[in-house]
Design a protein around this motif. Structure first.
Motif, mmCIF file in Angstrom:
data_model
loop_
_atom_site.group_PDB
_atom_site.id
_atom_site.type_symbol
_atom_site.label_atom_id
_atom_site.label_comp_id
_atom_site.label_asym_id
_atom_site.label_seq_id
_atom_site.Cartn_x
_atom_site.Cartn_y
_atom_site.Cartn_z
ATOM 1 N N SER A 197 0.810 7.405 -6.283
ATOM 2 C CA SER A 197 -0.591 7.505 -6.688
ATOM 3 C C SER A 197 -0.827 8.496 -7.820
ATOM 4 O O SER A 197 -1.886 8.465 -8.458
ATOM 5 N N LEU A 198 0.130 9.381 -8.091
ATOM 6 C CA LEU A 198 -0.041 10.348 -9.178
ATOM 7 C C LEU A 198 0.142 9.704 -10.551
ATOM 8 O O LEU A 198 -0.325 10.250 -11.556
ATOM 9 N N GLU A 199 0.802 8.576 -10.613
ATOM 10 C CA GLU A 199 1.063 7.926 -11.905
ATOM 11 C C GLU A 199 -0.219 7.467 -12.603
ATOM 12 O O GLU A 199 -0.414 7.757 -13.783
ATOM 13 N N PRO A 200 -1.127 6.746 -11.924
ATOM 14 C CA PRO A 200 -2.368 6.363 -12.612
ATOM 15 C C PRO A 200 -3.322 7.534 -12.813
ATOM 16 O O PRO A 200 -4.230 7.453 -13.653
ATOM 17 N N LEU A 201 -3.147 8.621 -12.058
ATOM 18 C CA LEU A 201 -4.024 9.777 -12.211
ATOM 19 C C LEU A 201 -3.637 10.624 -13.423
ATOM 20 O O LEU A 201 -4.506 11.112 -14.153
ATOM 21 N N LEU B 92 0.824 -1.207 0.000
ATOM 22 C CA LEU B 92 0.000 0.000 0.000
ATOM 23 C C LEU B 92 0.857 1.257 0.000
ATOM 24 O O LEU B 92 0.446 2.296 -0.535
ATOM 25 N N ASN B 93 2.042 1.172 0.598
ATOM 26 C CA ASN B 93 2.956 2.307 0.593
ATOM 27 C C ASN B 93 3.384 2.650 -0.831
ATOM 28 O O ASN B 93 3.495 3.830 -1.189
ATOM 29 N N VAL B 94 3.613 1.620 -1.640
ATOM 30 C CA VAL B 94 3.958 1.848 -3.045
ATOM 31 C C VAL B 94 2.795 2.510 -3.778
ATOM 32 O O VAL B 94 2.964 3.481 -4.525
ATOM 33 N N VAL B 95 1.589 1.975 -3.560
ATOM 34 C CA VAL B 95 0.406 2.506 -4.236
ATOM 35 C C VAL B 95 0.167 3.962 -3.868
ATOM 36 O O VAL B 95 -0.132 4.799 -4.731
ATOM 37 N N ALA B 96 0.313 4.286 -2.575
ATOM 38 C CA ALA B 96 0.038 5.651 -2.123
ATOM 39 C C ALA B 96 1.125 6.637 -2.550
ATOM 40 O O ALA B 96 0.828 7.745 -3.009
ATOM 41 N N SER B 97 2.383 6.243 -2.407
ATOM 42 C CA SER B 97 3.475 7.176 -2.724
ATOM 43 C C SER B 97 3.602 7.429 -4.219
ATOM 44 O O SER B 97 4.165 8.443 -4.626
ATOM 45 N N THR C 97 -1.108 2.402 -13.836
ATOM 46 C CA THR C 97 -1.742 1.488 -12.884
ATOM 47 C C THR C 97 -1.038 0.139 -12.865
ATOM 48 O O THR C 97 -0.805 -0.450 -11.803
ATOM 49 N N LYS C 98 -0.696 -0.373 -14.046
ATOM 50 C CA LYS C 98 -0.023 -1.669 -14.134
ATOM 51 C C LYS C 98 1.362 -1.611 -13.491
ATOM 52 O O LYS C 98 1.781 -2.551 -12.802
ATOM 53 N N ALA C 99 2.094 -0.509 -13.717
ATOM 54 C CA ALA C 99 3.432 -0.371 -13.133
ATOM 55 C C ALA C 99 3.368 -0.390 -11.613
ATOM 56 O O ALA C 99 4.177 -1.052 -10.944
ATOM 57 N N ILE C 100 2.390 0.303 -11.054
ATOM 58 C CA ILE C 100 2.249 0.348 -9.597
ATOM 59 C C ILE C 100 1.819 -1.015 -9.057
ATOM 60 O O ILE C 100 2.319 -1.477 -8.027
ATOM 61 N N LYS C 101 0.903 -1.659 -9.754
ATOM 62 C CA LYS C 101 0.420 -2.966 -9.312
ATOM 63 C C LYS C 101 1.541 -3.987 -9.268
ATOM 64 O O LYS C 101 1.681 -4.733 -8.283
ATOM 65 N N ASP C 102 2.366 -4.026 -10.313
ATOM 66 C CA ASP C 102 3.472 -4.990 -10.356
ATOM 67 C C ASP C 102 4.493 -4.696 -9.258
ATOM 68 O O ASP C 102 4.997 -5.613 -8.592
ATOM 69 N N THR C 103 4.809 -3.400 -9.068
ATOM 70 C CA THR C 103 5.787 -3.034 -8.030
ATOM 71 C C THR C 103 5.260 -3.349 -6.639
ATOM 72 O O THR C 103 5.996 -3.861 -5.786
ATOM 73 N N ALA C 104 3.979 -3.040 -6.396
ATOM 74 C CA ALA C 104 3.391 -3.306 -5.080
ATOM 75 C C ALA C 104 3.368 -4.803 -4.777
ATOM 76 O O ALA C 104 3.658 -5.220 -3.653
ATOM 77 N N THR C 105 3.038 -5.608 -5.782
ATOM 78 C CA THR C 105 3.009 -7.058 -5.586
ATOM 79 C C THR C 105 4.391 -7.597 -5.231
ATOM 80 O O THR C 105 4.543 -8.412 -4.305
#
Length: 278
Positions: free
Chosen positions: A194-198, A187-192, A219-227
């Motif tokens: 968060s401007l990328e998918p926006l 979640l830290n990755v997703v939040a920090s 969105t895909k970049a954040i999802k892969d990194t968070a996973t």
């Protein structure tokens, strides 16, 4: 074309090849490589645009790719600060993760590891995140401060409950903190970031030309990194707990067996003494 961007566009790798490449980027020597050596490596890659990462015969090219990928951001071609290079992630976070999952002794002992871990993770994610979209410095600062505060709060919440209600079970003391640590890392990755998918990140064709901005790609970049971050920190925190549990259990069983053996010896000696008196 930026060498690192050219690498990600042209090089197609299997999972094993990517794993081996990641281990190379985690090499601690990448933290102390000089700027002069990095510049020479970059010049070599720029001069030889056809230089392939899979060319095992040329060790110079191999080393140049390793230095470039581990020290230079592909989006802005800027040097990544030493403490936030990929090779610094495990050495910096391993002690923090270890201290974060230790049994709670006092409020002070659990605040510092949590604040340190999520502060470093947030800055690491922002520094290494996609830099192809427009963002102002104050946006990153405010976003980072909010992510650090929220991550630390949710990381401390189960610990506070443990102290408040004196929860000492294996589930509340060992399992739940590890699960929360792993989930908060993702979640830290997703939040920090968060401007990328926006706002969307740059999408390039095979020639390296920008063809537009894509929210879906962000969105895909954040999802892969968070996973990957959940797996990394979840495994890093869970394995020591498993070894510690079985070690304590083995020690307890060994002590019990030793005690029973001593009891049998004492009982047998008493029985023999009684027989001798009789």
């Amino acid at each position: 074309m930026e060498p690192n961007v050219r690498f990600w566009i042209t090089e197609r790798q299997s999972f094993i090849q990517r794993f081996l490449q990641w281990t190379e980027l985690l090499d601690p020597t990448n933290l102390v490589v000089s700027i002069e050596k990095i510049e020479k490596s970059r010049q070599l890659l720029l001069a030889h645009e056809d230089a392939s990462r899979s060319d095992l015969e040329d060790k110079t090219v191999q080393e140049a790719w390793k230095r470039s990928l581990s020290t230079v951001h592909p989006d802005n071609s800027k040097l990544i600060p030493g403490p936030f290079r990929p090779a610094a992630l495990l050495p910096f976070t391993a002690p923090m993760v270890f201290l974060s999952v230790l049994p709670v002794k006092s409020l002070k002992s659990m605040i510092l590891p949590q604040v340190s871990f999520y502060t470093y993770s947030t800055v690491f994610n922002i520094v290494n995140g996609n830099a192809s979209y427009d963002r102002r410095p104050h946006e990153s600062i405010l976003l980072g401060a909010g992510v650090i505060a929220s991550s630390t709060f949710f990381g401390l919440f189960p610990r506070l409950l443990q102290v408040r209600f004196s929860l000492n079970s294996v589930l509340s003391r060992n399992v739940i903190p590890v699960i929360i640590l792993a989930q908060l890392s993702g979640l830290n990755v997703v939040a920090s970031r968060s401007l990328e998918p926006l706002r969307g990140i740059e999408v390039m064709d095979k020639e390296g030309s920008v063809i537009g901005y894509s929210r879906k790609a962000g969105t895909k970049a954040i999802k892969d990194t968070a996973t990957s971050r959940v797996v990394l920190f979840g495994t890093s925190a869970f394995i020591p707990e498993v070894f510690s549990y079985f070690f304590k259990r083995y020690s307890a069983v060994s002590l019990k067996r030793k005690f029973n053996l001593q009891q049998k010896k004492q009982n047998s000696s008493i029985t023999e003494g009684c027989r001798g008196e009789f």
